[in-house]
Design a protein around this motif. Structure first.
Motif, PDB file in Angstrom:
ATOM      1  N   TYR A 112       0.806  -1.217   0.000  1.00 47.03           N
ATOM      2  CA  TYR A 112       0.000   0.000   0.000  1.00 47.03           C
ATOM      3  C   TYR A 112       0.843   1.273   0.000  1.00 47.03           C
ATOM      4  N   ARG A 113       1.974   1.251   0.633  1.00 51.70           N
ATOM      5  CA  ARG A 113       2.821   2.443   0.651  1.00 51.70           C
ATOM      6  C   ARG A 113       3.278   2.792  -0.761  1.00 51.70           C
ATOM      7  N   GLU A 114       3.736   1.789  -1.520  1.00 53.37           N
ATOM      8  CA  GLU A 114       4.176   2.018  -2.891  1.00 53.37           C
ATOM      9  C   GLU A 114       3.003   2.409  -3.791  1.00 53.37           C
ATOM     10  N   ALA A 115       1.842   1.777  -3.540  1.00 52.11           N
ATOM     11  CA  ALA A 115       0.654   2.100  -4.341  1.00 52.11           C
ATOM     12  C   ALA A 115       0.232   3.552  -4.125  1.00 52.11           C
ATOM     13  N   ILE A 116       0.286   4.001  -2.885  1.00 56.12           N
ATOM     14  CA  ILE A 116      -0.102   5.385  -2.566  1.00 56.12           C
ATOM     15  C   ILE A 116       0.799   6.369  -3.306  1.00 56.12           C
ATOM     16  N   GLU A 117       2.101   6.108  -3.301  1.00 55.20           N
ATOM     17  CA  GLU A 117       3.036   7.012  -3.988  1.00 55.20           C
ATOM     18  C   GLU A 117       2.780   7.033  -5.489  1.00 55.20           C
ATOM     19  N   ALA A 118       2.474   5.869  -6.072  1.00 55.27           N
ATOM     20  CA  ALA A 118       2.214   5.805  -7.520  1.00 55.27           C
ATOM     21  C   ALA A 118       0.924   6.538  -7.869  1.00 55.27           C
ATOM     22  N   TYR A 119      -0.127   6.320  -7.091  1.00 57.25           N
ATOM     23  CA  TYR A 119      -1.396   7.012  -7.339  1.00 57.25           C
ATOM     24  C   TYR A 119      -1.238   8.527  -7.165  1.00 57.25           C
ATOM     25  N   LYS A 120      -0.427   8.899  -6.193  1.00 52.83           N
ATOM     26  CA  LYS A 120      -0.194  10.324  -5.953  1.00 52.83           C
ATOM     27  C   LYS A 120       0.462  10.966  -7.188  1.00 52.83           C
ATOM     28  N   GLU A 121       1.456  10.268  -7.764  1.00 52.32           N
ATOM     29  CA  GLU A 121       2.122  10.779  -8.962  1.00 52.32           C
ATOM     30  C   GLU A 121       1.172  10.830 -10.146  1.00 52.32           C
ATOM     31  N   SER A 122       0.285   9.845 -10.229  1.00 52.39           N
ATOM     32  CA  SER A 122      -0.699   9.825 -11.310  1.00 52.39           C
ATOM     33  C   SER A 122      -1.646  11.017 -11.196  1.00 52.39           C
ATOM     34  N   LEU A 123      -2.066  11.324  -9.970  1.00 53.61           N
ATOM     35  CA  LEU A 123      -2.982  12.446  -9.762  1.00 53.61           C
ATOM     36  C   LEU A 123      -2.310  13.790 -10.020  1.00 53.61           C
ATOM     37  N   ARG A 124      -1.006  13.860  -9.836  1.00 51.03           N
ATOM     38  CA  ARG A 124      -0.305  15.107 -10.163  1.00 51.03           C
ATOM     39  C   ARG A 124      -0.423  15.433 -11.647  1.00 51.03           C
ATOM     40  N   ASN A 125      -0.452  14.380 -12.456  1.00 50.54           N
ATOM     41  CA  ASN A 125      -0.528  14.576 -13.905  1.00 50.54           C
ATOM     42  C   ASN A 125      -1.965  14.601 -14.418  1.00 50.54           C
ATOM     43  N   ASN A 126      -2.877  13.977 -13.679  1.00 47.94           N
ATOM     44  CA  ASN A 126      -4.283  13.990 -14.081  1.00 47.94           C
ATOM     45  C   ASN A 126      -5.153  14.056 -12.825  1.00 47.94           C
ATOM     46  N   PRO A 127      -5.352  15.252 -12.286  1.00 46.08           N
ATOM     47  CA  PRO A 127      -6.119  15.399 -11.032  1.00 46.08           C
ATOM     48  C   PRO A 127      -7.584  15.019 -11.168  1.00 46.08           C
ATOM     49  N   ASN A 128      -8.082  14.901 -12.376  1.00 42.72           N
ATOM     50  CA  ASN A 128      -9.516  14.638 -12.584  1.00 42.72           C
ATOM     51  C   ASN A 128      -9.846  13.152 -12.697  1.00 42.72           C
ATOM     52  N   ASP A 129      -8.859  12.308 -12.493  1.00 45.42           N
ATOM     53  CA  ASP A 129      -9.100  10.863 -12.604  1.00 45.42           C
ATOM     54  C   ASP A 129      -9.737  10.364 -11.310  1.00 45.42           C
ATOM     55  N   ASN A 130     -11.049  10.160 -11.325  1.00 43.61           N
ATOM     56  CA  ASN A 130     -11.774   9.749 -10.118  1.00 43.61           C
ATOM     57  C   ASN A 130     -11.388   8.345  -9.660  1.00 43.61           C
ATOM     58  N   GLU A 131     -11.121   7.460 -10.607  1.00 52.18           N
ATOM     59  CA  GLU A 131     -10.747   6.088 -10.238  1.00 52.18           C
ATOM     60  C   GLU A 131      -9.431   6.081  -9.470  1.00 52.18           C
ATOM     61  N   THR A 132      -8.461   6.859  -9.969  1.00 53.90           N
ATOM     62  CA  THR A 132      -7.174   6.939  -9.271  1.00 53.90           C
ATOM     63  C   THR A 132      -7.345   7.552  -7.887  1.00 53.90           C
ATOM     64  N   ARG A 133      -8.174   8.579  -7.783  1.00 54.09           N
ATOM     65  CA  ARG A 133      -8.398   9.226  -6.495  1.00 54.09           C
ATOM     66  C   ARG A 133      -9.055   8.257  -5.512  1.00 54.09           C
ATOM     67  N   TYR A 134     -10.022   7.478  -5.990  1.00 51.57           N
ATOM     68  CA  TYR A 134     -10.691   6.488  -5.133  1.00 51.57           C
ATOM     69  C   TYR A 134      -9.683   5.448  -4.633  1.00 51.57           C
TER      70      TYR A 134
END
Length: 228
Positions: A112-134
């Motif tokens: 989960y720690r690695e997943a959180i960091e990856a999702y965080k980086e994804s949201l930096r590039n696409n803040p509107n991705d609801n699936e990634t935010r969830y």
């Protein structure tokens, strides 16, 4: 003039070579995509690898290679390709997809720690991705539960360890007592026998003294001599 013409010729040849290489890697990507749609992921992987070997800077080929590897459950290798694609990709939407896929793999493995960091980086590039935010929020909750469970498991292990130690000490004490019991019993028996023998000797001595006293109190008789 000849020198300028030669330089122009070299530039033209270089551009033609780049065009040929570009067409080659694009064709290989398209071929890999066909295999991927057919769910022939091993063939798709081969085509994407060829495209990467032709043009190692083609972020699309690298990303697609990661997808083919992930489809074959080669997760560690897929993460490497997604990371490479994320670094070289200039398009923010495609970069976000690469890091989203890394997060998905890590989440499925409870990292989960690695997943959180990856999702965080994804949201930096696409803040509107609801699936990634969830998924990002979900992984933070799961990480919290995971830490709590790990803490409870550690406490239980320590408790079991202490209990096992206490049980072991009890058993050792019991074994020690059992080991010492025969010797103690033998010593007790020896002590009892000695007391019995001493009491018997005392009683015998008393009886002897009484017999002597009685004998001394009786009158002596004269022994008559017998004639021949």
């Amino acid at each position: 003039m000849m020198g300028i013409a030669r330089i122009l010729m070299m530039l033209v040849v270089g551009m033609l070579c780049q065009s040929v290489y570009a067409q080659a890697d694009r064709q290989l990507i398209r071929s890999g995509n066909r295999y991927f749609r057919q769910q022939n992921y091993a063939k798709a992987e081969t085509e994407y690898r060829k495209a990467v070997s032709v043009n190692g800077q083609n972020a699309q080929a690298v990303y697609n290679l990661g997808c083919a590897l992930q489809a074959q459950q080669k997760d560690s290798a897929a993460i490497v390709q997604y990371q490479n694609a994320g670094k070289m990709e200039t398009n923010k939407m495609r970069k976000a997809k690469a890091y989203h896929n890394i997060g998905h793999i890590c989440q499925s493995r409870q990292m989960y720690r690695e997943a959180i960091e990856a999702y965080k980086e994804s949201l930096r590039n696409n803040p509107n991705d609801n699936e990634t935010r969830y998924n990002y929020v979900l992984c933070k909750r799961l990480q919290k539960y995971q830490k709590q469970n790990n803490k409870n498991d550690k406490n239980k292990q320590n408790k079991d360890k202490n209990k096992n130690k206490q049980d072991k000490n009890k058993q050792q004490n019991k074994d020690q007592k059992q080991k010492q019991s025969p010797q103690q019993n033998q010593e007790q028996m020896s002590k009892d026998n000695a007391e019995q023998l001493l009491n018997a000797a005392i009683q015998e001595e008393k009886a002897t003294q009484q017999r002597l006293k009685k004998a001394m109190q009786q009158p002596q008789r004269r022994h008559l001599q017998k004639n021949w």
